[in-house]
Design an enzyme around this catalytic site. Structure first.
Site, mmCIF file in Angstrom:
data_model
loop_
_atom_site.group_PDB
_atom_site.id
_atom_site.type_symbol
_atom_site.label_atom_id
_atom_site.label_comp_id
_atom_site.label_asym_id
_atom_site.label_seq_id
_atom_site.Cartn_x
_atom_site.Cartn_y
_atom_site.Cartn_z
ATOM 1 N N GLY A 13 -2.688 1.435 7.650
ATOM 2 C CA GLY A 13 -2.473 2.450 6.436
ATOM 3 C C GLY A 13 -2.646 1.587 5.091
ATOM 4 O O GLY A 13 -2.845 0.552 5.173
ATOM 5 N N CYS A 14 -2.465 2.504 4.070
ATOM 6 C CA CYS A 14 -2.536 1.967 2.833
ATOM 7 C C CYS A 14 -1.613 0.773 2.712
ATOM 8 O O CYS A 14 -0.604 0.567 2.832
ATOM 9 C CB CYS A 14 -1.894 3.003 1.705
ATOM 10 S SG CYS A 14 -2.075 2.260 0.012
ATOM 11 N N PHE A 15 -2.309 -0.486 2.319
ATOM 12 C CA PHE A 15 -1.513 -1.849 2.195
ATOM 13 C C PHE A 15 -0.297 -1.782 1.304
ATOM 14 O O PHE A 15 0.456 -2.739 1.474
ATOM 15 C CB PHE A 15 -2.390 -2.936 2.211
ATOM 16 C CG PHE A 15 -3.427 -2.804 0.962
ATOM 17 C CD1 PHE A 15 -3.200 -2.176 -0.101
ATOM 18 C CD2 PHE A 15 -4.803 -3.591 1.375
ATOM 19 C CE1 PHE A 15 -4.270 -2.286 -1.144
ATOM 20 C CE2 PHE A 15 -5.769 -3.682 0.390
ATOM 21 C CZ PHE A 15 -5.522 -2.978 -0.859
#
EC number: 1.8.4.11
Length: 172
Positions: A13-15
């Site tokens: 997902g979003c880093f």
């Protein structure tokens, strides 16, 4: 100072949220966020093609094993949602393990089998397991984002009491 280090590349997902939690683990020496697993050279936030948002982790295996790192990875994101984490939807947000050795591949596959057998998640693990390719470092504004903006967006969190059991292996 570590005498030897290993490298791991994970996407979940979003880093921003991945980096914020993983960098805190004892034995993690450094992290950086970027793009991996896709088709565009010199990937950027605005042009990353089929890459996933990923985190590159340098760690001391004498302090934290690759298996333990993966267990924590599976604790902080949902590996059963294809191309999605929380409100983030698309290939960029897929769950993936990009291995750097045959041993990392073996450990990844074994850990995934344990996650599937555990029933801790509501569905089957869809985490991609593939060889690590190029890692394109994200722009400076994305590095350590939640350290700079503590109230910034994240969909990652440590699930209290979450412990991955090791399944009983079949006797051969």
């Amino acid at each position: 100072m570590a005498t030897s280090t290993e490298r791991a590349v994970l996407a979940g997902g979003c880093f921003w949220g991945m980096q914020d939690l993983i960098r805190r683990y004892p034995g993690v020496i450094s992290t950086r966020v970027g793009y991996s697993g896709g088709d565009v050279a010199n990937a950027t936030y605005r042009n990353h093609g089929t890459h996933a948002e990923a985190i590159e982790i340098n760690f001391d295996p004498a302090v934290i094993s690759y298996r333990t790192l993966l267990e924590r990875f599976f604790q902080i994101h949902d590996p059963t949602t294809r191309n999605r984490q929380g409100n983030d939807v698309g290939m960029s947000y897929r769950s993936a393990i990009y291995y750097t050795s045959d041993e990392q591949k073996r450990v990844a596959e074994d850990t995934i089998a344990d996650v599937d057998a555990s029933g801790l998640w509501p569905g089957k693990v869809v985490t991609e397991v593939a060889p690590a390719g190029a890692f394109w470092e994200a722009e400076p504004e994305h590095q350590d984002y939640l350290e700079k903006y503590p109230n910034g967006y994240t969909c990652h969190f440590v699930r209290p009491g979450w412990k991955l059991p090791v399944r009983e292996k079949a006797v051969s």
